[in-house]
Design a protein around this motif. Structure first.
Motif, PDB file in Angstrom:
ATOM      1  N   THR A   1      83.907 -38.615  12.600  1.00 48.86           N
ATOM      2  CA  THR A   1      84.461 -38.303  13.925  1.00 48.86           C
ATOM      3  C   THR A   1      83.528 -37.430  14.768  1.00 48.86           C
ATOM      4  OG1 THR A   1      85.639 -36.458  12.928  1.00 48.86           O
ATOM      5  CG2 THR A   1      86.885 -38.490  13.245  1.00 48.86           C
ATOM      6  N   VAL A   2      82.756 -36.529  14.130  1.00 52.56           N
ATOM      7  CA  VAL A   2      81.870 -35.669  14.929  1.00 52.56           C
ATOM      8  C   VAL A   2      80.797 -36.514  15.616  1.00 52.56           C
ATOM      9  CG1 VAL A   2      80.301 -33.693  14.888  1.00 52.56           C
ATOM     10  CG2 VAL A   2      82.280 -33.721  13.389  1.00 52.56           C
ATOM     11  N   VAL A   3      80.263 -37.482  14.873  1.00 50.81           N
ATOM     12  CA  VAL A   3      79.257 -38.377  15.454  1.00 50.81           C
ATOM     13  C   VAL A   3      79.873 -39.155  16.613  1.00 50.81           C
ATOM     14  CG1 VAL A   3      77.811 -40.411  15.037  1.00 50.81           C
ATOM     15  CG2 VAL A   3      77.891 -38.574  13.336  1.00 50.81           C
ATOM     16  N   GLU A   4      81.088 -39.668  16.389  1.00 51.87           N
ATOM     17  CA  GLU A   4      81.749 -40.431  17.456  1.00 51.87           C
ATOM     18  C   GLU A   4      82.044 -39.573  18.682  1.00 51.87           C
ATOM     19  OE1 GLU A   4      85.106 -42.262  15.562  1.00 51.87           O
ATOM     20  OE2 GLU A   4      83.770 -43.356  14.198  1.00 51.87           O
ATOM     21  N   GLU A   5      82.421 -38.319  18.436  1.00 56.13           N
ATOM     22  CA  GLU A   5      82.708 -37.421  19.544  1.00 56.13           C
ATOM     23  C   GLU A   5      81.431 -37.152  20.354  1.00 56.13           C
ATOM     24  OE1 GLU A   5      84.663 -33.008  20.159  1.00 56.13           O
ATOM     25  OE2 GLU A   5      84.764 -33.903  18.152  1.00 56.13           O
ATOM     26  N   PHE A   6      80.325 -36.923  19.649  1.00 52.99           N
ATOM     27  CA  PHE A   6      79.060 -36.704  20.356  1.00 52.99           C
ATOM     28  C   PHE A   6      78.674 -37.948  21.158  1.00 52.99           C
ATOM     29  CE2 PHE A   6      74.461 -37.331  20.593  1.00 52.99           C
ATOM     30  CZ  PHE A   6      74.176 -36.325  21.509  1.00 52.99           C
ATOM     31  N   GLU A   7      78.827 -39.111  20.539  1.00 56.93           N
ATOM     32  CA  GLU A   7      78.467 -40.357  21.228  1.00 56.93           C
ATOM     33  C   GLU A   7      79.279 -40.530  22.517  1.00 56.93           C
ATOM     34  OE1 GLU A   7      76.958 -43.100  17.446  1.00 56.93           O
ATOM     35  OE2 GLU A   7      79.077 -43.140  18.002  1.00 56.93           O
TER      36      GLU A   7
ATOM     37  N   GLY B   1      74.440 -43.093  18.231  1.00 60.24           N
ATOM     38  CA  GLY B   1      73.597 -42.038  17.679  1.00 60.24           C
ATOM     39  C   GLY B   1      72.727 -42.576  16.557  1.00 60.24           C
ATOM     40  N   VAL B   2      71.443 -42.230  16.568  1.00 55.77           N
ATOM     41  CA  VAL B   2      70.516 -42.698  15.532  1.00 55.77           C
ATOM     42  C   VAL B   2      69.674 -41.519  15.047  1.00 55.77           C
ATOM     43  CG1 VAL B   2      70.485 -45.065  16.409  1.00 55.77           C
ATOM     44  CG2 VAL B   2      68.790 -43.436  17.242  1.00 55.77           C
ATOM     45  N   ALA B   3      68.728 -41.819  14.150  1.00 52.24           N
ATOM     46  CA  ALA B   3      68.027 -40.740  13.447  1.00 52.24           C
ATOM     47  C   ALA B   3      66.837 -40.153  14.204  1.00 52.24           C
ATOM     48  CB  ALA B   3      67.581 -41.238  12.075  1.00 52.24           C
ATOM     49  N   SER B   4      66.351 -40.821  15.252  1.00 53.78           N
ATOM     50  CA  SER B   4      65.220 -40.291  16.034  1.00 53.78           C
ATOM     51  C   SER B   4      65.090 -41.098  17.321  1.00 53.78           C
ATOM     52  CB  SER B   4      63.906 -40.416  15.252  1.00 53.78           C
ATOM     53  OG  SER B   4      63.548 -41.777  15.111  1.00 53.78           O
ATOM     54  N   GLY B   5      64.263 -40.611  18.220  1.00 51.13           N
ATOM     55  CA  GLY B   5      63.983 -41.353  19.444  1.00 51.13           C
ATOM     56  C   GLY B   5      63.230 -42.643  19.144  1.00 51.13           C
ATOM     57  N   THR B   6      62.372 -42.593  18.129  1.00 52.69           N
ATOM     58  CA  THR B   6      61.619 -43.786  17.749  1.00 52.69           C
ATOM     59  C   THR B   6      62.562 -44.874  17.237  1.00 52.69           C
ATOM     60  OG1 THR B   6      59.841 -42.281  17.105  1.00 52.69           O
ATOM     61  CG2 THR B   6      59.610 -44.568  16.434  1.00 52.69           C
ATOM     62  N   ASP B   7      63.534 -44.486  16.412  1.00 53.39           N
ATOM     63  CA  ASP B   7      64.571 -45.439  15.979  1.00 53.39           C
ATOM     64  C   ASP B   7      65.317 -45.984  17.192  1.00 53.39           C
ATOM     65  OD1 ASP B   7      64.138 -45.373  13.276  1.00 53.39           O
ATOM     66  OD2 ASP B   7      65.849 -44.078  12.795  1.00 53.39           O
ATOM     67  N   ALA B   8      65.653 -45.097  18.116  1.00 54.64           N
ATOM     68  CA  ALA B   8      66.415 -45.516  19.299  1.00 54.64           C
ATOM     69  C   ALA B   8      65.643 -46.584  20.067  1.00 54.64           C
ATOM     70  CB  ALA B   8      66.708 -44.315  20.197  1.00 54.64           C
ATOM     71  N   LEU B   9      64.339 -46.358  20.255  1.00 57.70           N
ATOM     72  CA  LEU B   9      63.514 -47.345  20.969  1.00 57.70           C
ATOM     73  C   LEU B   9      63.475 -48.666  20.206  1.00 57.70           C
ATOM     74  CD1 LEU B   9      60.501 -45.122  22.091  1.00 57.70           C
ATOM     75  CD2 LEU B   9      61.805 -46.619  23.608  1.00 57.70           C
TER      76      LEU B   9
ATOM     77  N   VAL C   1      70.810 -44.390  21.504  1.00 56.85           N
ATOM     78  CA  VAL C   1      70.667 -45.507  22.433  1.00 56.85           C
ATOM     79  C   VAL C   1      71.864 -45.450  23.367  1.00 56.85           C
ATOM     80  CG1 VAL C   1      70.633 -48.027  22.684  1.00 56.85           C
ATOM     81  CG2 VAL C   1      69.514 -46.944  20.701  1.00 56.85           C
ATOM     82  N   THR C   2      71.620 -45.626  24.666  1.00 56.83           N
ATOM     83  CA  THR C   2      72.741 -45.807  25.591  1.00 56.83           C
ATOM     84  C   THR C   2      72.646 -47.211  26.173  1.00 56.83           C
ATOM     85  OG1 THR C   2      71.452 -44.857  27.405  1.00 56.83           O
ATOM     86  CG2 THR C   2      72.938 -43.363  26.234  1.00 56.83           C
ATOM     87  N   THR C   3      73.797 -47.759  26.504  1.00 57.99           N
ATOM     88  CA  THR C   3      73.853 -49.114  27.083  1.00 57.99           C
ATOM     89  C   THR C   3      75.242 -49.358  27.679  1.00 57.99           C
ATOM     90  OG1 THR C   3      73.590 -51.491  26.606  1.00 57.99           O
ATOM     91  CG2 THR C   3      74.520 -50.149  24.847  1.00 57.99           C
TER      92      THR C   3
ATOM     93  N   GLN D   1      73.757 -32.767  12.587  1.00 54.88           N
ATOM     94  CA  GLN D   1      73.028 -32.802  13.867  1.00 54.88           C
ATOM     95  C   GLN D   1      73.976 -33.134  15.009  1.00 54.88           C
ATOM     96  OE1 GLN D   1      70.260 -31.466  14.051  1.00 54.88           O
ATOM     97  NE2 GLN D   1      69.687 -31.522  11.893  1.00 54.88           N
ATOM     98  N   ALA D   2      74.888 -34.081  14.792  1.00 56.37           N
ATOM     99  CA  ALA D   2      75.830 -34.457  15.857  1.00 56.37           C
ATOM    100  C   ALA D   2      76.671 -33.249  16.273  1.00 56.37           C
ATOM    101  CB  ALA D   2      76.733 -35.600  15.391  1.00 56.37           C
ATOM    102  N   GLY D   3      77.117 -32.466  15.293  1.00 61.71           N
ATOM    103  CA  GLY D   3      77.930 -31.286  15.589  1.00 61.71           C
ATOM    104  C   GLY D   3      77.144 -30.250  16.382  1.00 61.71           C
ATOM    105  N   LEU D   4      75.878 -30.047  15.992  1.00 63.64           N
ATOM    106  CA  LEU D   4      75.038 -29.082  16.699  1.00 63.64           C
ATOM    107  C   LEU D   4      74.721 -29.585  18.115  1.00 63.64           C
ATOM    108  CD1 LEU D   4      72.580 -28.250  13.740  1.00 63.64           C
ATOM    109  CD2 LEU D   4      74.595 -26.939  14.450  1.00 63.64           C
ATOM    110  N   LEU D   5      74.452 -30.898  18.216  1.00 66.05           N
ATOM    111  CA  LEU D   5      74.157 -31.493  19.530  1.00 66.05           C
ATOM    112  C   LEU D   5      75.365 -31.396  20.474  1.00 66.05           C
ATOM    113  CD1 LEU D   5      72.142 -34.645  18.403  1.00 66.05           C
ATOM    114  CD2 LEU D   5      71.288 -32.831  19.905  1.00 66.05           C
ATOM    115  N   LEU D   6      76.552 -31.552  19.893  1.00 61.76           N
ATOM    116  CA  LEU D   6      77.784 -31.471  20.687  1.00 61.76           C
ATOM    117  C   LEU D   6      77.910 -30.081  21.322  1.00 61.76           C
ATOM    118  CD1 LEU D   6      80.111 -33.401  21.299  1.00 61.76           C
ATOM    119  CD2 LEU D   6      81.135 -32.762  19.122  1.00 61.76           C
ATOM    120  N   VAL D   7      77.583 -29.054  20.553  1.00 62.07           N
ATOM    121  CA  VAL D   7      77.607 -27.679  21.084  1.00 62.07           C
ATOM    122  C   VAL D   7      76.572 -27.541  22.205  1.00 62.07           C
ATOM    123  CG1 VAL D   7      77.059 -25.257  20.544  1.00 62.07           C
ATOM    124  CG2 VAL D   7      78.428 -26.630  18.934  1.00 62.07           C
ATOM    125  N   LYS D   8      75.359 -28.025  21.940  1.00 61.99           N
ATOM    126  CA  LYS D   8      74.272 -27.818  22.899  1.00 61.99           C
ATOM    127  C   LYS D   8      74.440 -28.677  24.162  1.00 61.99           C
ATOM    128  CE  LYS D   8      70.122 -26.863  21.242  1.00 61.99           C
ATOM    129  NZ  LYS D   8      68.846 -27.035  20.474  1.00 61.99           N
TER     130      LYS D   8
END
Ligand SMILES: *Cc1c(COP(=O)(O)O)cnc(C)c1O
Length: 412
Positions: free
Chosen positions: A39-45, A59-67, A224-226, A262-269
């Protein structure tokens, strides 16, 4: 580090200020032991999609993965050509190759450093030909189909998307944004008569949450956003071994998931990102005023009327960069160069057959750009010291060359 030193970026202060919030986000994950997905990942997404004014976020593991995932999900096939710009981080072209495609380049705009729509037009009109049977664009040099365009929103400023999207529509190409440096950047679309967010304009977009980015994880992460539900679904499967559900693998994928910590920390930031971006804009305004007297010798970032950048980096252009950078380092001021070698001339791409002079604007920029300290908690006093040092060092160098027009064939 002595008190007089000025870092290039400060990742300590921000995490100290948010320590309690970050700690409790971390503890929530420890207590539930849901380390991957959940759920934390989904909430961040959900929140990041909303921030980007985009329908979906994966949400993925890096920008390179996202690309890589964005390209594959958007339909890049083995043997395709994806066109990008040479002044970028190698992840852009790595993702192209890893998706089975081949990178080609068009030059950048001299003032914004992002894809020059006129160069893209020239490439499509003169270097490509339309295949009569399929209508596809074929690159004359390689004989391969050109299917994808990757504008890079460099230094926190979006590329000129209207003409790029128009060319893409005319020639049947897919646009994937490299938004890894542009969380929250905006572009005024004349076609639509409204401001658009980075990550909301292409078929898909890639973001990096590498710690130093405007929104950074405490480790590696990306997204990735779309607006396209099928692209989002494919990215969800690509990050998770091609699974449609547990152990039902529809195709081979990757291990490229965003972890819950990471998703939880990103959600805060993420809740602070708009404020931090505004602080970066204030720091950029301050630099602009401080450099106003330096005249031609220091070229400040150019912001077209259609752009609201988020200053991932504050990049100036100086004719003789090396002595200035050395003098700043000696004075305890950290700087960077993004990027010293335009990617078509990287050793990794020797076999692609490019030579110096192929993309003169990018090559000239690569020899002159200098990234100065830039982060939300940078103080006006620190900025004043940076600017004084830059101006002093320029005055001290013997040849006071003004920043000149690029000449074709300029060497690095
Ligand atoms: C940071 C960055 C990437 C790669 O992101 P990672 O999270 O480090 O994989 C890709 N493109 C650009 C332009 C970047 O700045």
């Amino acid at each position: 580090m002595g008190t007089t030193e000025i870092p290039f970026l400060d990742l300590v202060t921000v995490h100290r200020e948010l320590r309690e919030e970050l700690r409790s986000a971390f503890e929530v994950t420890l207590d539930t032991a849901g380390f991957v997905g959940g759920t934390v990942v989904e909430e961040f997404e959900r929140d990041f999609a909303e921030f980007c004014e985009s329908r979906f976020c994966v949400g993925v593991a890096s920008g390179t993965d996202a690309l890589r995932f964005a390209l594959i999900a958007a339909g890049v096939q083995r043997g395709d050509i994806a066109v990008t710009t040479p002044l970028t981080f190698i992840a852009t072209t790595e993702a192209i190759s890893q998706a089975g495609a081949r990178p080609e380049f068009v030059d950048i705009d001299e003032r914004t450093y992002t894809m020059d729509p006129e160069s893209l037009r020239a490439y499509l009109e003169t270097d490509c030909t339309r295949e009569l049977t399929t209508g596809r664009m074929i690159c004359k040099r390689t004989g391969s189909p050109v299917t994808t365009i990757i504008p890079v929103h460099l230094y926190g400023q979006m590329a000129d998307m209207d003409p790029i999207l128009e060319l893409a529509a005319r020639y049947g190409l897919t646009v994937v944004e490299d938004a890894c440096q542009a969380h929250g950047a905006e572009y005024f679309s004349k076609r639509e008569g409204r401001w658009r967010k980075a990550g909301s304009m292409g078929r898909a977009a890639a973001f990096s949450f590498y710690p130093g980015k405007n929104l950074g994880a405490c480790g590696e992460a990306g997204a990735v956003t779309t607006d396209d539900a099928r692209v989002a679904r494919r990215c969800q499967m690509l990050r998770d071994h091609g699974q449609s559900r547990k152990y039902f693998h529809d195709f081979e994928g990757y291990n490229g998931r965003l972890d819950a910590i990471q998703a939880g920390l990103l959600l805060v930031k993420l809740r602070h990102l708009a404020k931090w971006n505004e602080q970066r804009r204030e720091r950029a305004r301050e630099y602009g005023e401080l450099f106003a007297d330096a005249g031609e010798t220091v070229v400040r970032p150019h912001v077209p009327l259609w752009s609201r950048p988020v200053y991932h980096l504050y990049v100036v252009r100086i004719a003789e960069r090396e002595p200035i950078q050395k003098a700043l380092a000696a004075a305890g001021i950290a700087t960077g160069v993004h990027y010293p070698i335009p990617i078509h001339l990287a050793k990794a791409y020797e076999t692609l057959g490019f030579s110096p002079g192929d993309f003169p604007v990018a090559e000239h920029a690569a020899s002159q750009v200098l990234s100065l300290p830039m982060f939300p908690s940078l103080s006006p006093g620190q900025q004043e010291r940076v600017v004084i040092r830059v101006v002093e060092s320029i005055n001290a160098t013997t040849r006071r060359t003004p920043v000149s027009e690029p000449t074709p064939g300029d060497r690095l």
